[in-house]
Enzyme design. Structure first.
Site, short mmCIF file in Angstrom:
data_model
loop_
_atom_site.label_atom_id
_atom_site.label_comp_id
_atom_site.label_asym_id
_atom_site.label_seq_id
_atom_site.Cartn_x
_atom_site.Cartn_y
_atom_site.Cartn_z
N CYS A 272 0.82 -1.22 0.00
CA CYS A 272 0.00 0.00 0.00
C CYS A 272 0.84 1.26 0.00
O CYS A 272 0.65 2.16 -0.83
CB CYS A 272 -0.98 -0.03 1.17
SG CYS A 272 -0.25 0.12 2.81
N HIS A 320 -2.54 1.48 6.74
CA HIS A 320 -2.92 1.35 5.33
C HIS A 320 -3.11 2.74 4.74
O HIS A 320 -3.50 3.69 5.43
CB HIS A 320 -4.21 0.54 5.19
CG HIS A 320 -4.50 0.12 3.78
ND1 HIS A 320 -3.77 -0.86 3.14
CD2 HIS A 320 -5.43 0.56 2.89
CE1 HIS A 320 -4.25 -1.01 1.92
NE2 HIS A 320 -5.25 -0.16 1.74
N HIS A 332 -5.82 2.02 -4.27
CA HIS A 332 -4.91 1.47 -3.28
C HIS A 332 -4.52 0.04 -3.67
O HIS A 332 -5.13 -0.57 -4.54
CB HIS A 332 -5.54 1.49 -1.88
CG HIS A 332 -6.67 0.50 -1.70
ND1 HIS A 332 -6.85 -0.22 -0.55
CD2 HIS A 332 -7.68 0.10 -2.53
CE1 HIS A 332 -7.92 -0.99 -0.65
NE2 HIS A 332 -8.44 -0.81 -1.84
#
Length: 356
Positions: A272, A320, A332
């Protein structure tokens, strides 16, 4: 720089299936391992088959925990690089300080010898016996100068020795800190692998068809969330926050469909924070490497103020991150087995929004 053309996607289509995962355990042993790692095993149906939805929930939890450990490992790697560079620089300074100290000591020895040769007799007696008082006084002045230079040299040596001791202590401290960081790095990597093995074991308890179905379902649900019930994803017409942000958006959109791989920063695979790092590098900006550090890599704004290119940090521990691309949507890298994709910004709890 002009904002890249907004993609308008046709009706919902399944993303590519999960990347092939190596079979590390036989099905029975794998399922047993998974049950030991997770809080509770997936319930089996009367025929003895595990419930695939419960398996998915447990796999998702393991992937989240693996991502947390992965971000810790990445942060430790960055710290290790920094500490190694600092330790190396300090060791170089220690060597230079030691060489300078040796030179100063050699000079002091020369001064001491000259003073001894010039001042072996008591100065008052030398003056009484001298046939040339004026010449003697001149020599005595030189002798006093030698004494002052010797005292100055002694003070310089003492200061240099203190500086050398301090540098040595700093270098020793850096090396100890580096060792601790490397230990933490090793533990975090082991945690990542343990979580991944647990997830794989759970997945191996399903049939190949069930695994494919779960992956397709996961991708389709993400697309539905991003489209917000419409038949296509509409990113709107909101401009990027800056020309560089527009370049970063163009870069991240070009990576849609790329596989997720822990610790990767592209160009073919990403985790990520690695996706954010790579995309902004294409715009000429060097971001911090981890999602937690990226959360402090720019100006904090509210979600209502978000514009394309802004970073959206998710979850309380900030493990994240995705890039806002407009229309309430982020791009993402989600988790292993999934690919870089669109997602609704509301699909996960938002911890921070950052404008780079």
């Amino acid at each position: 720089m002009a904002m890249p053309q907004r993609p308008v996607l046709p009706g919902r289509t399944s993303q590519q299936g999960p990347r092939r995962l190596a079979r590390v355990l036989a099905v029975t042993a794998a399922a047993t391992t998974a049950l030991a790692i997770t809080a509770g095993g997936a319930q089996a149906d009367p025929a003895g088959r595990p419930d695939k939805n419960e398996v998915k929930a447990q796999v998702d939890q393991l992937y989240a925990e693996a991502e947390q450990a992965s971000e810790r490992a990445t942060a430790a790697e960055e710290d290790a690089k920094r500490l190694q560079a600092e330790a190396t620089a300090l060791q170089g300074e220690v060597a230079a300080d030691q060489e300078q100290l040796n030179t100063m000591r050699t000079g002091l020895s020369g001064l001491a010898a000259a003073q001894y040769r010039a001042g072996g007799m008591d100065p008052a007696v030398q003056l009484m016996l001298s046939s040339d008082p004026d010449g003697y006084l001149a020599r005595a002045s030189s002798l006093a100068q030698l004494g002052r230079e010797r005292a100055d040299s002694l003070r310089g040596i003492q200061q240099q020795q203190r500086r050398l001791d301090q540098r040595r202590a700093e270098a020793t401290g850096k090396l100890a800190e580096l060792e601790a960081v490397r230990d933490a790095l090793g533990r975090s990597k082991q945690q990542v692998q343990a979580k991944l093995r647990g997830a794989q074991a759970l997945l191996n308890s399903l049939t190949a068809a069930e695994r494919t179905q779960l992956a397709a379902q996961d991708a389709d649900q993400a697309e539905q969330r991003a489209a917000r019930g419409a038949d296509r994803i509409d990113l709107g017409s909101q401009p990027a926050a800056s020309d560089r942000a527009a370049a970063a958006v163009a870069a991240v959109l070009s990576r849609i469909g790329s596989p997720y791989v822990y610790g990767s920063t592209g160009p073919g695979a990403f985790d990520c924070s690695g996706l954010m790092y790579w995309s902004w590098r294409q715009a000429g900006v060097s971001l911090p490497r981890t999602s937690q550090a990226q959360a402090f890599g720019g100006q904090r704004i509210s979600l209502a103020e978000a514009r394309p290119g802004d970073l959206v940090i998710f979850f309380k521990d900030m493990h994240h991150v995705g890039m806002y691309v407009g229309g309430g949507t982020v791009v993402h890298a989600p988790h292993p087995g999934a690919r870089v994709r669109y997602e609704s910004v509301s699909a996960m709890p938002v911890a921070a929004v950052v404008r780079v």
